[in-house]
Design an enzyme around this catalytic site. Structure first.
Site, PDB file in Angstrom:
ATOM      1  N   GLU A 129     -20.802  10.051  47.497  1.00  0.00           N
ATOM      2  CA  GLU A 129     -21.514   8.976  46.802  1.00  0.00           C
ATOM      3  C   GLU A 129     -21.179   7.627  47.435  1.00  0.00           C
ATOM      4  O   GLU A 129     -22.058   6.822  47.730  1.00  0.00           O
ATOM      5  CB  GLU A 129     -21.138   8.916  45.319  1.00  0.00           C
ATOM      6  CG  GLU A 129     -21.603  10.081  44.485  1.00  0.00           C
ATOM      7  CD  GLU A 129     -20.577  11.196  44.370  1.00  0.00           C
ATOM      8  OE1 GLU A 129     -19.704  11.317  45.274  1.00  0.00           O
ATOM      9  OE2 GLU A 129     -20.636  11.956  43.381  1.00  0.00           O
TER      10      GLU A 129
ATOM     11  N   THR B 250     -30.762  22.911  42.999  1.00  0.00           N
ATOM     12  CA  THR B 250     -30.490  23.987  42.042  1.00  0.00           C
ATOM     13  C   THR B 250     -30.271  25.300  42.790  1.00  0.00           C
ATOM     14  O   THR B 250     -30.807  25.494  43.875  1.00  0.00           O
ATOM     15  CB  THR B 250     -31.637  24.101  41.014  1.00  0.00           C
ATOM     16  OG1 THR B 250     -31.280  25.069  40.029  1.00  0.00           O
ATOM     17  CG2 THR B 250     -32.961  24.474  41.658  1.00  0.00           C
TER      18      THR B 250
ATOM     19  N   ARG C 170     -30.306  17.664  48.704  1.00  0.00           N
ATOM     20  CA  ARG C 170     -30.624  16.231  48.522  1.00  0.00           C
ATOM     21  C   ARG C 170     -31.236  15.675  49.796  1.00  0.00           C
ATOM     22  O   ARG C 170     -32.182  14.883  49.739  1.00  0.00           O
ATOM     23  CB  ARG C 170     -29.360  15.456  48.133  1.00  0.00           C
ATOM     24  CG  ARG C 170     -28.856  15.821  46.752  1.00  0.00           C
ATOM     25  CD  ARG C 170     -27.750  14.903  46.264  1.00  0.00           C
ATOM     26  NE  ARG C 170     -27.165  15.462  45.063  1.00  0.00           N
ATOM     27  CZ  ARG C 170     -25.966  16.067  45.008  1.00  0.00           C
ATOM     28  NH1 ARG C 170     -25.222  16.144  46.083  1.00  0.00           N
ATOM     29  NH2 ARG C 170     -25.524  16.564  43.872  1.00  0.00           N
TER      30      ARG C 170
ATOM     31  N   HIS D 150     -21.550  14.128  32.577  1.00  0.00           N
ATOM     32  CA  HIS D 150     -21.339  15.101  33.647  1.00  0.00           C
ATOM     33  C   HIS D 150     -20.872  16.430  33.027  1.00  0.00           C
ATOM     34  O   HIS D 150     -19.754  16.876  33.244  1.00  0.00           O
ATOM     35  CB  HIS D 150     -20.301  14.542  34.629  1.00  0.00           C
ATOM     36  CG  HIS D 150     -20.120  15.364  35.852  1.00  0.00           C
ATOM     37  ND1 HIS D 150     -19.067  16.236  36.012  1.00  0.00           N
ATOM     38  CD2 HIS D 150     -20.870  15.449  36.974  1.00  0.00           C
ATOM     39  CE1 HIS D 150     -19.182  16.823  37.190  1.00  0.00           C
ATOM     40  NE2 HIS D 150     -20.255  16.357  37.793  1.00  0.00           N
ATOM     41  N   THR D 151     -21.754  17.021  32.251  1.00  0.00           N
ATOM     42  CA  THR D 151     -21.379  18.278  31.589  1.00  0.00           C
ATOM     43  C   THR D 151     -21.413  19.413  32.607  1.00  0.00           C
ATOM     44  O   THR D 151     -22.091  19.329  33.632  1.00  0.00           O
ATOM     45  CB  THR D 151     -22.371  18.593  30.457  1.00  0.00           C
ATOM     46  OG1 THR D 151     -23.698  18.321  30.926  1.00  0.00           O
ATOM     47  CG2 THR D 151     -22.085  17.756  29.246  1.00  0.00           C
ATOM     48  N   ARG D 152     -20.657  20.450  32.308  1.00  0.00           N
ATOM     49  CA  ARG D 152     -20.657  21.635  33.175  1.00  0.00           C
ATOM     50  C   ARG D 152     -20.764  22.849  32.290  1.00  0.00           C
ATOM     51  O   ARG D 152     -20.041  22.973  31.299  1.00  0.00           O
ATOM     52  CB  ARG D 152     -19.353  21.718  33.939  1.00  0.00           C
ATOM     53  CG  ARG D 152     -19.367  20.900  35.192  1.00  0.00           C
ATOM     54  CD  ARG D 152     -17.994  20.916  35.751  1.00  0.00           C
ATOM     55  NE  ARG D 152     -18.031  20.750  37.183  1.00  0.00           N
ATOM     56  CZ  ARG D 152     -16.931  20.706  37.903  1.00  0.00           C
ATOM     57  NH1 ARG D 152     -15.748  20.841  37.315  1.00  0.00           N
ATOM     58  NH2 ARG D 152     -17.011  20.548  39.185  1.00  0.00           N
TER      59      ARG D 152
ATOM     60  N   ARG E 258     -21.367  19.931  47.442  1.00  0.00           N
ATOM     61  CA  ARG E 258     -22.458  20.713  46.850  1.00  0.00           C
ATOM     62  C   ARG E 258     -23.730  19.887  46.815  1.00  0.00           C
ATOM     63  O   ARG E 258     -23.678  18.703  46.555  1.00  0.00           O
ATOM     64  CB  ARG E 258     -22.079  21.143  45.430  1.00  0.00           C
ATOM     65  CG  ARG E 258     -21.455  22.514  45.385  1.00  0.00           C
ATOM     66  CD  ARG E 258     -20.636  22.719  44.156  1.00  0.00           C
ATOM     67  NE  ARG E 258     -19.284  22.250  44.368  1.00  0.00           N
ATOM     68  CZ  ARG E 258     -18.506  21.753  43.431  1.00  0.00           C
ATOM     69  NH1 ARG E 258     -18.946  21.616  42.213  1.00  0.00           N
ATOM     70  NH2 ARG E 258     -17.288  21.391  43.720  1.00  0.00           N
TER      71      ARG E 258
ATOM     72  N   ASP F 192     -28.683  16.106  38.870  1.00  0.00           N
ATOM     73  CA  ASP F 192     -28.153  17.480  38.958  1.00  0.00           C
ATOM     74  C   ASP F 192     -28.633  18.317  37.775  1.00  0.00           C
ATOM     75  O   ASP F 192     -28.883  17.786  36.688  1.00  0.00           O
ATOM     76  CB  ASP F 192     -26.617  17.455  38.989  1.00  0.00           C
ATOM     77  CG  ASP F 192     -26.105  17.011  40.349  1.00  0.00           C
ATOM     78  OD1 ASP F 192     -26.925  16.746  41.236  1.00  0.00           O
ATOM     79  OD2 ASP F 192     -24.873  16.919  40.504  1.00  0.00           O
TER      80      ASP F 192
ATOM     81  N   ASP G 269     -27.140  20.443  35.851  1.00  0.00           N
ATOM     82  CA  ASP G 269     -26.233  20.809  34.747  1.00  0.00           C
ATOM     83  C   ASP G 269     -25.781  19.623  33.891  1.00  0.00           C
ATOM     84  O   ASP G 269     -25.095  19.817  32.888  1.00  0.00           O
ATOM     85  CB  ASP G 269     -25.009  21.553  35.295  1.00  0.00           C
ATOM     86  CG  ASP G 269     -24.279  20.761  36.363  1.00  0.00           C
ATOM     87  OD1 ASP G 269     -24.874  19.833  36.937  1.00  0.00           O
ATOM     88  OD2 ASP G 269     -23.110  21.074  36.618  1.00  0.00           O
TER      89      ASP G 269
HETATM   90  N1  UDP Z   1     -25.835  23.241  43.806  1.00  0.00           N
HETATM   91  C1  UDP Z   1     -26.565  23.917  44.763  1.00  0.00           C
HETATM   92  N2  UDP Z   1     -25.958  24.911  45.497  1.00  0.00           N
HETATM   93  C2  UDP Z   1     -24.643  25.280  45.304  1.00  0.00           C
HETATM   94  C3  UDP Z   1     -23.928  24.561  44.318  1.00  0.00           C
HETATM   95  C4  UDP Z   1     -24.543  23.557  43.597  1.00  0.00           C
HETATM   96  O1  UDP Z   1     -27.751  23.631  44.962  1.00  0.00           O
HETATM   97  O2  UDP Z   1     -24.172  26.183  45.987  1.00  0.00           O
HETATM   98  C5  UDP Z   1     -26.491  22.195  43.002  1.00  0.00           C
HETATM   99  C6  UDP Z   1     -26.284  22.336  41.486  1.00  0.00           C
HETATM  100  O3  UDP Z   1     -27.314  23.120  40.904  1.00  0.00           O
HETATM  101  C7  UDP Z   1     -26.294  20.893  41.001  1.00  0.00           C
HETATM  102  C8  UDP Z   1     -25.745  20.116  42.201  1.00  0.00           C
HETATM  103  O4  UDP Z   1     -25.906  20.950  43.353  1.00  0.00           O
HETATM  104  O5  UDP Z   1     -27.600  20.435  40.706  1.00  0.00           O
HETATM  105  C9  UDP Z   1     -24.261  19.773  42.027  1.00  0.00           C
HETATM  106  O6  UDP Z   1     -23.527  20.969  41.862  1.00  0.00           O
HETATM  107  P1  UDP Z   1     -22.466  21.176  40.699  1.00  0.00           P
HETATM  108  O7  UDP Z   1     -23.061  20.808  39.396  1.00  0.00           O
HETATM  109  O8  UDP Z   1     -21.909  22.562  40.827  1.00  0.00           O
HETATM  110  O9  UDP Z   1     -21.382  20.109  41.144  1.00  0.00           O
HETATM  111  P2  UDP Z   1     -20.340  19.303  40.247  1.00  0.00           P
HETATM  112  O10 UDP Z   1     -21.053  18.810  39.051  1.00  0.00           O
HETATM  113  O11 UDP Z   1     -19.298  20.288  39.919  1.00  0.00           O
HETATM  114  O12 UDP Z   1     -19.904  18.221  41.153  1.00  0.00           O
HETATM  115 MN    MN Z   2     -22.485  19.499  37.887  1.00  0.00          MN
END
Ligand code: UDP
Ligand code: MN
Length: 324
Positions: A280, A90, A167, A307-309, A162, A191, A193
């Site tokens: 992955e 996060t 992780r 996979h919501t944003r 990211r 994640d 979000d």
């Molecule tokens: N995250 C993070 N640092 C960052 C960007 C993302 O720790 O600079 C975390 C984010 O909170 C989430 C996970 O990494 O739990 C995946 O990021 P994101 O949801 O932005 O990726 P996406 O869903 O777009 O692949």
């Molecule tokens: Mn995400």
């Protein structure tokens, strides 16, 4: 009784009391030491639990330790339920507190979860610390900052990895603190979000090696899903918006790995050298083959995670005195 005898028994009494005090102190130290290493072996902690419950006032346990005690109490009858280690990277942005509130309250509905929250920050923040305290979940709170060269610029979001650093920090924690063949559980990358149906966690608990299931609203599709062979019921391919021929065309939210396997393969880590979008797939290659995957969620027919944003909010003014 002679005076000297009386004096002797008086001093002997004091000695015994002193000895008793030493004994209780040493026991307490051992108990607290045991508790600082949060373990999932409910069996092994049963006697400890009873002893602690009896003396919890005197021991002045920390809030996390009291929460652990409550969970052990609640899980007495579910000894065989494996722990789910949910790893959440996060980072600070306006919606962080809202996202973490949402998923922490989802986790409140799930028995036997150990939440590993890893902040992408130089230091742990009070915002996350307070949210964790309030959640009353069993939590390991870590931080690991993404190196500046890897921070994405808005326009090329999709290009950068990211959550890699975070992780990996969680995996290192698991490998340093849990024991192969003793601690039982399943590891899931959760994640902050995404949106999770609590039924997902019942599926995660079934994972023997690596379990997979559909993920909604990802890769430009309404759902990405493993495709099963109707004769064998095994995974034969993937319906995926991007490179379906990847060895494992599965989003981070679409799989979980048994803790034994995770601990048995200490070299399995995420890396910046992995091709973009292949995190992955390359990570899963350490653990399993396509044929071995365990299809879950009703033979991959149900969607229990999306996979919501969250849209970046437009904040034009700041009202002082609020932490949102
Ligand atoms: N995250 C993070 N640092 C960052 C960007 C993302 O720790 O600079 C975390 C984010 O909170 C989430 C996970 O990494 O739990 C995946 O990021 P994101 O949801 O932005 O990726 P996406 O869903 O777009 O692949
Ligand atoms: Mn995400």
């Amino acid at each position: 009784m002679k005076l000297s005898d009386r004096l002797y028994s008086f001093y002997a009494g004091i000695k015994m009391k002193k000895l008793g005090m030493y004994f209780i102190t040493i026991c307490s130290i051992i108990v607290i030491w045991k508790l600082t290493v949060i373990e999932s072996g409910v069996d092994r902690l049963q006697i400890l639990r009873e002893a602690l419950d009896l003396h919890k006032e005197e021991l002045q346990l920390s809030q996390q330790q009291l929460i652990l005690l409550e969970h052990l109490e609640a899980n007495r009858d579910q000894k065989s339920v494996p722990t789910i280690y949910a790893i959440t990277p996060t980072y600070y942005r306006y919606v962080q507190k809202a996202e973490l509130t949402r998923i922490s309250q989802t986790l409140k509905l799930v028995p036997n979860v150990h939440w590993i929250v890893v902040e992408d920050a130089e230091e742990k923040t009070n915002l996350v610390r307070n949210l964790i305290l309030e959640s009353k979940l069993i939590v390991t709170h870590l931080n690991a900052k993404t190196p500046p060269f890897e921070k994405f610029k808005d326009k090329e979001r999709w290009k950068k990895h990211r959550g890699v650093e975070q992780r990996n920090a969680a995996l290192t924690w698991l490998r340093n603190n849990l024991h192969l063949n003793i601690d039982k559980g399943v590891v899931y990358f959760m994640d902050d979000d995404n949106t999770y149906n609590i039924k997902l966690f019942q599926e995660i608990r079934k994972v023997k090696k690596v379990g997979v299931w559909p993920v909604g609203l990802v890769g430009g599709l309404n759902v990405e899903t493993p495709i099963l062979d109707s004769a064998t019921g095994k995974v034969k391919g993937y319906r995926s918006g991007w490179k379906p021929n990847r060895p494992f065309a599965i989003d981070m939210a679409g799989f979980a790995i048994n803790l034994d396997l995770m601990l048995a393969k200490p070299n399995a880590m995420f890396s910046y050298t992995m091709e973009k979008g292949l995190q992955e797939s390359e990570f899963l290659s350490y653990f399993t083959t396509k044929e071995e995957l365990e299809p879950l969620a009703d033979n991959c027919t149900k969607v229990y995670v999306w996979h919501t944003r969250t849209e970046k909010p437009n904040v034009n003014g700041v009202v002082e005195g609020f932490e949102v």
